[in-house]
Design a protein around this motif. Structure first.
Motif, PDB file in Angstrom:
ATOM      1  N   VAL A   5     -78.172   9.026   3.204  1.00  0.00           N
ATOM      2  CA  VAL A   5     -79.259   9.359   4.118  1.00  0.00           C
ATOM      3  C   VAL A   5     -78.711   9.474   5.537  1.00  0.00           C
ATOM      4  O   VAL A   5     -78.242   8.489   6.115  1.00  0.00           O
ATOM      5  CB  VAL A   5     -80.377   8.298   4.063  1.00  0.00           C
ATOM      6  N   CYS A   8     -84.141  10.236   8.152  1.00  0.00           N
ATOM      7  CA  CYS A   8     -85.333  10.180   7.291  1.00  0.00           C
ATOM      8  C   CYS A   8     -86.581   9.870   8.103  1.00  0.00           C
ATOM      9  O   CYS A   8     -87.595   9.442   7.558  1.00  0.00           O
ATOM     10  CB  CYS A   8     -85.148   9.136   6.189  1.00  0.00           C
ATOM     11  N   SER A   9     -86.529  10.095   9.411  1.00  0.00           N
ATOM     12  CA  SER A   9     -87.659   9.806  10.280  1.00  0.00           C
ATOM     13  C   SER A   9     -88.500  11.059  10.505  1.00  0.00           C
ATOM     14  O   SER A   9     -88.007  12.188  10.435  1.00  0.00           O
ATOM     15  CB  SER A   9     -87.165   9.275  11.628  1.00  0.00           C
ATOM     16  N   THR A  20     -84.958  14.534   9.104  1.00  0.00           N
ATOM     17  CA  THR A  20     -84.559  14.641   7.706  1.00  0.00           C
ATOM     18  C   THR A  20     -83.248  15.391   7.474  1.00  0.00           C
ATOM     19  O   THR A  20     -83.100  16.563   7.833  1.00  0.00           O
ATOM     20  CB  THR A  20     -85.668  15.329   6.895  1.00  0.00           C
ATOM     21  N   ILE A 181     -87.811  10.460  -3.718  1.00  0.00           N
ATOM     22  CA  ILE A 181     -87.963  10.354  -2.262  1.00  0.00           C
ATOM     23  C   ILE A 181     -89.181  11.177  -1.900  1.00  0.00           C
ATOM     24  O   ILE A 181     -89.201  12.397  -2.109  1.00  0.00           O
ATOM     25  CB  ILE A 181     -86.722  10.878  -1.522  1.00  0.00           C
ATOM     26  N   GLU A 183     -92.523  11.869   0.932  1.00  0.00           N
ATOM     27  CA  GLU A 183     -92.962  11.715   2.315  1.00  0.00           C
ATOM     28  C   GLU A 183     -94.280  10.969   2.430  1.00  0.00           C
ATOM     29  O   GLU A 183     -95.103  10.993   1.512  1.00  0.00           O
ATOM     30  CB  GLU A 183     -93.080  13.087   2.961  1.00  0.00           C
ATOM     31  N   HIS A 219     -88.965   5.926  -2.908  1.00  0.00           N
ATOM     32  CA  HIS A 219     -88.447   5.779  -1.547  1.00  0.00           C
ATOM     33  C   HIS A 219     -89.327   6.602  -0.611  1.00  0.00           C
ATOM     34  O   HIS A 219     -89.502   7.808  -0.818  1.00  0.00           O
ATOM     35  CB  HIS A 219     -87.005   6.276  -1.458  1.00  0.00           C
ATOM     36  N   THR A 221     -90.253   8.377   2.927  1.00  0.00           N
ATOM     37  CA  THR A 221     -89.563   9.000   4.050  1.00  0.00           C
ATOM     38  C   THR A 221     -90.560   9.663   4.988  1.00  0.00           C
ATOM     39  O   THR A 221     -91.750   9.758   4.703  1.00  0.00           O
ATOM     40  CB  THR A 221     -88.536  10.041   3.528  1.00  0.00           C
ATOM     41  N   HIS A 222     -90.052  10.111   6.155  1.00  0.00           N
ATOM     42  CA  HIS A 222     -90.813  10.911   7.117  1.00  0.00           C
ATOM     43  C   HIS A 222     -91.889  10.100   7.853  1.00  0.00           C
ATOM     44  O   HIS A 222     -92.863  10.660   8.361  1.00  0.00           O
ATOM     45  CB  HIS A 222     -91.453  12.122   6.429  1.00  0.00           C
ATOM     46  N   LEU A 247     -87.158   4.351   3.060  1.00  0.00           N
ATOM     47  CA  LEU A 247     -85.818   4.927   3.132  1.00  0.00           C
ATOM     48  C   LEU A 247     -85.182   4.561   4.472  1.00  0.00           C
ATOM     49  O   LEU A 247     -85.858   4.510   5.497  1.00  0.00           O
ATOM     50  CB  LEU A 247     -85.907   6.445   2.973  1.00  0.00           C
TER      51      LEU A 247
END
Length: 255
Positions: A5, A8-9, A20, A181, A183, A219, A221-222, A247
């Motif tokens: 990774v 992943c923000s 990402t 993964i 969002e 997981h 993310t975002h 993540l």
């Protein structure tokens, strides 16, 4: 296969907030957000393939600079994969000589620094036994997710999406799924904004995950800066049975 990774923000600001971008093994990028900028020049030069989920800036921001940075270190074009609509957006709005040079024409069309490779949804690319398949997604712009299959196991990345029945149908056709993964950009209090922008919020994500047939690691993310703690609290409350993980930058997932 190994996924690292890089970002992943859902935004920037602070030491750990990168948008990402995932490095697969040493030569494949999934999206090219600001996290790519933390790689060394040698690491950037080793990347031969970039798979884009969609053309929003937080997922492509580093791509133009990356191509320019490693131009003198490469002997073959960087291949950029995406749906035809995603690649058309790059051509029209980024690599258009106005915002950034068109590297599909530099130094010339016969030997460019970058080339586009359109992918249809459900189409698979085989890279030395590593199978990468574009999956359906539903976002405000043309978008896709990806399944990465090593043969021993698979990882799915949703990209940016809201509810999408075709996505879950595709995921449920992956019996060796190990990692998902997915969002969740907004908190429950921002449900209207999430719906309008076709993102998930915890209550909606919990409902959508009921469609998942395979046990796997989840997981998240975002997450948006400034709302990370709140959104994760709501996720853990809503998705407790799925044991979701947030993540993290530099996290490694093997599959």
């Amino acid at each position: 296969m190994k996924l690292r990774v890089l970002g992943c923000s859902g935004g920037i600001g602070g030491r750990h907030l990168r948008t990402t971008s995932f490095l697969v093994d040493h030569d494949i990028l999934i999206d090219a957000g600001t996290g790519v900028a933390d790689l060394s020049i040698a690491e950037l030069a080793a990347i031969d393939h970039v798979f884009l989920t969609h053309a929003h800036l937080d997922h492509i921001a580093s791509l133009p600079l990356m191509v320019d940075t490693v131009a003198d270190r490469r002997r073959q074009p960087l291949t950029v994969y995406g749906t035809a609509a995603v690649l058309a957006s790059l051509q029209r709005h980024i690599f258009n000589w106005s915002i950034w040079p068109d590297f599909t024409e530099i130094p010339d069309r016969e030997q460019p620094l970058m080339r586009y490779q359109p992918l249809a949804v459900q189409q698979t690319v085989d890279l030395d036994g590593r199978r990468i398949t574009a999956l359906p997604a539903d976002h405000t712009v043309p978008a896709a997710g990806y399944c990465l299959d090593s043969g021993a196991g698979s990882l799915v990345f949703s990209g940016d999406t809201g509810p999408c029945a075709d996505f879950w149908a595709a995921v449920n056709g992956i019996p060796n799924l190990r990692h998902l993964i997915i969002e969740c950009a907004f908190s429950n209090g921002e449900a209207a904004l999430a719906t309008a922008s076709k993102h998930f919020y915890p209550h909606l994500l919990a409902a959508e995950l009921q469609k998942l047939l395979w046990p796997c690691e989840i997981h998240v993310t975002h997450l948006k800066p400034g709302k990370i703690e709140l959104t994760m609290e709501e996720i853990e409350s809503s998705l407790g049975d799925f044991k979701p993980h947030m993540l993290q930058n530099n996290q490694i997932l093997d599959f």
